[in-house]
Design an enzyme around this catalytic site. Sequence first.
Site, PDB file in Angstrom:
ATOM      1  N   ASP A   1      44.052  49.165  33.187  1.00  0.00           N
ATOM      2  CA  ASP A   1      42.419  49.066  33.694  1.00  0.00           C
ATOM      3  C   ASP A   1      41.430  49.726  31.311  1.00  0.00           C
ATOM      4  O   ASP A   1      41.838  50.199  31.592  1.00  0.00           O
ATOM      5  CB  ASP A   1      41.824  49.477  34.561  1.00  0.00           C
ATOM      6  CG  ASP A   1      40.078  49.491  35.076  1.00  0.00           C
ATOM      7  OD1 ASP A   1      39.833  48.014  34.806  1.00  0.00           O
ATOM      8  OD2 ASP A   1      39.140  50.223  36.115  1.00  0.00           O
TER       9      ASP A   1
ATOM     10  N   HIS B   1      40.878  42.381  26.344  1.00  0.00           N
ATOM     11  CA  HIS B   1      41.537  42.175  26.662  1.00  0.00           C
ATOM     12  C   HIS B   1      42.516  41.298  25.511  1.00  0.00           C
ATOM     13  O   HIS B   1      43.850  41.465  25.982  1.00  0.00           O
ATOM     14  CB  HIS B   1      41.489  40.563  27.821  1.00  0.00           C
ATOM     15  CG  HIS B   1      40.553  41.103  28.922  1.00  0.00           C
ATOM     16  ND1 HIS B   1      40.069  41.862  30.315  1.00  0.00           N
ATOM     17  CD2 HIS B   1      39.022  40.742  29.184  1.00  0.00           C
ATOM     18  CE1 HIS B   1      39.447  42.118  30.577  1.00  0.00           C
ATOM     19  NE2 HIS B   1      38.605  41.023  30.339  1.00  0.00           N
TER      20      HIS B   1
ATOM     21  N   LEU C   1      66.002  44.146  32.744  1.00  0.00           N
ATOM     22  CA  LEU C   1      63.819  44.894  33.902  1.00  0.00           C
ATOM     23  C   LEU C   1      63.707  43.280  34.479  1.00  0.00           C
ATOM     24  O   LEU C   1      63.065  42.108  33.493  1.00  0.00           O
ATOM     25  CB  LEU C   1      62.927  44.590  32.159  1.00  0.00           C
ATOM     26  CG  LEU C   1      61.368  45.129  32.930  1.00  0.00           C
ATOM     27  CD1 LEU C   1      61.448  46.422  33.833  1.00  0.00           C
ATOM     28  CD2 LEU C   1      59.898  44.832  31.483  1.00  0.00           C
TER      29      LEU C   1
HETATM   30  C1  IPE Z   1      41.355  45.714  38.658  1.00  0.00           C
HETATM   31  O1  IPE Z   1      41.001  46.328  38.075  1.00  0.00           O
HETATM   32  C2  IPE Z   1      42.611  44.597  38.711  1.00  0.00           C
HETATM   33  C3  IPE Z   1      43.561  44.483  37.192  1.00  0.00           C
HETATM   34  C4  IPE Z   1      43.731  45.229  36.435  1.00  0.00           C
HETATM   35  C5  IPE Z   1      43.591  43.207  36.971  1.00  0.00           C
HETATM   36  P1  IPE Z   1      39.234  46.314  38.118  1.00  0.00           P
HETATM   37  O2  IPE Z   1      38.381  46.464  37.170  1.00  0.00           O
HETATM   38  O3  IPE Z   1      38.846  44.581  38.610  1.00  0.00           O
HETATM   39  O4  IPE Z   1      38.970  46.771  39.121  1.00  0.00           O
HETATM   40  P2  IPE Z   1      37.340  47.950  40.170  1.00  0.00           P
HETATM   41  O5  IPE Z   1      36.925  46.210  40.218  1.00  0.00           O
HETATM   42  O6  IPE Z   1      37.255  48.977  39.173  1.00  0.00           O
HETATM   43  O7  IPE Z   1      37.211  48.242  41.653  1.00  0.00           O
HETATM   44  C1  IPE Z   2      40.632  45.417  33.170  1.00  0.00           C
HETATM   45  O1  IPE Z   2      40.011  45.708  32.145  1.00  0.00           O
HETATM   46  C2  IPE Z   2      41.291  44.345  32.497  1.00  0.00           C
HETATM   47  C3  IPE Z   2      41.511  42.911  34.192  1.00  0.00           C
HETATM   48  C4  IPE Z   2      40.760  43.326  35.188  1.00  0.00           C
HETATM   49  C5  IPE Z   2      41.469  41.839  33.469  1.00  0.00           C
HETATM   50  P1  IPE Z   2      39.048  45.828  32.879  1.00  0.00           P
HETATM   51  O2  IPE Z   2      37.625  44.519  32.730  1.00  0.00           O
HETATM   52  O3  IPE Z   2      38.227  45.704  34.154  1.00  0.00           O
HETATM   53  O4  IPE Z   2      37.787  46.997  31.931  1.00  0.00           O
HETATM   54  P2  IPE Z   2      36.241  47.303  32.721  1.00  0.00           P
HETATM   55  O5  IPE Z   2      36.888  48.066  33.821  1.00  0.00           O
HETATM   56  O6  IPE Z   2      35.546  46.639  32.831  1.00  0.00           O
HETATM   57  O7  IPE Z   2      36.829  48.653  31.406  1.00  0.00           O
HETATM   58 MG    MG Z   3      38.268  47.306  35.075  1.00  0.00          MG
END
Ligand code: IPE
Ligand code: IPE
Ligand code: MG
Length: 245
Positions: free
Chosen positions: A21, A38, A132
Amino acid sequence: MAKTENTLPDNLPRHVAIIMDGNGRWALSRGMPRLAGHRAGTENLRSIIRACVEFGISYLTIYAFSTENWGRPPEEVNGLMRILEDVIDHELDELDAEGVQIRHIGRLDNIEPRLQDKVRYAIERTRANDRLVLLVAFNYGGRDEIVQAIKRMIEDGVQPQDVTPELVSRYLYTAGVPDPDLIIRTSGELRISNFLIWQAAYAEWYVTPTYWPDFDKEEFRQALLVYARRDRRFGTVSPQVNQPS
Ligand code: IPE
Ligand code: IPE
Ligand code: MG
């Protein structure tokens, strides 16, 4: 992150799961578009996969796209689909050569057919690898996984008296994979976000404020050290506290 000693503990987790995240905030803090975050996150994943191979971790699950992530703007959703496609196109040879077995957890039926084919090809091609096991949680949701499992149990005519935790586990996407020992969440959020909600029953957690693109091998090593010092009790009492008084 402070440098730690280079040694690794003996009691490494067998299965590490990561909620990758903070890509969006990483990009925002640099004045870049979210998709650049990303892309940076995907780059970082290469080094963490390599570290898992080096450290001797047997299973790595990565949360790449949740069933709730469909609610993001279409450009971001499309960009994330394209990134998975690019990873398969450009990284598969190397992952295969490193002995990584790719598995997918989640739903394939509602993603673009061309991407479905690529995911199936990656799974098929790496099936015999055993250094792995990389479980890619893409279009994955823990509740969806449980709902699909219940549907299949009903279709199979499973009788109520035969429903046990072990049977349920066998109907999940993760059938045959040990539960995660350690779950890492980057970017500081203290929530599960529908990730491995059944399998996480006794996982240890490591949450760090570091955004995913900056979570490097050293911090990964640090997480493993923290894990190794934990006293996992599984509801029982540990030998230290189980002394006669
Ligand atoms: C969880 O992160 C999903 C992934 C890392 C793919 P999100 O950014 O979607 O989760 P919330 O919305 O903060 O709970
Ligand atoms: C996690 O990073 C990746 C996915 C959920 C695909 P985020 O896109 O949720 O990044 P933040 O939480 O907005 O910083
Ligand atoms: Mg996120």
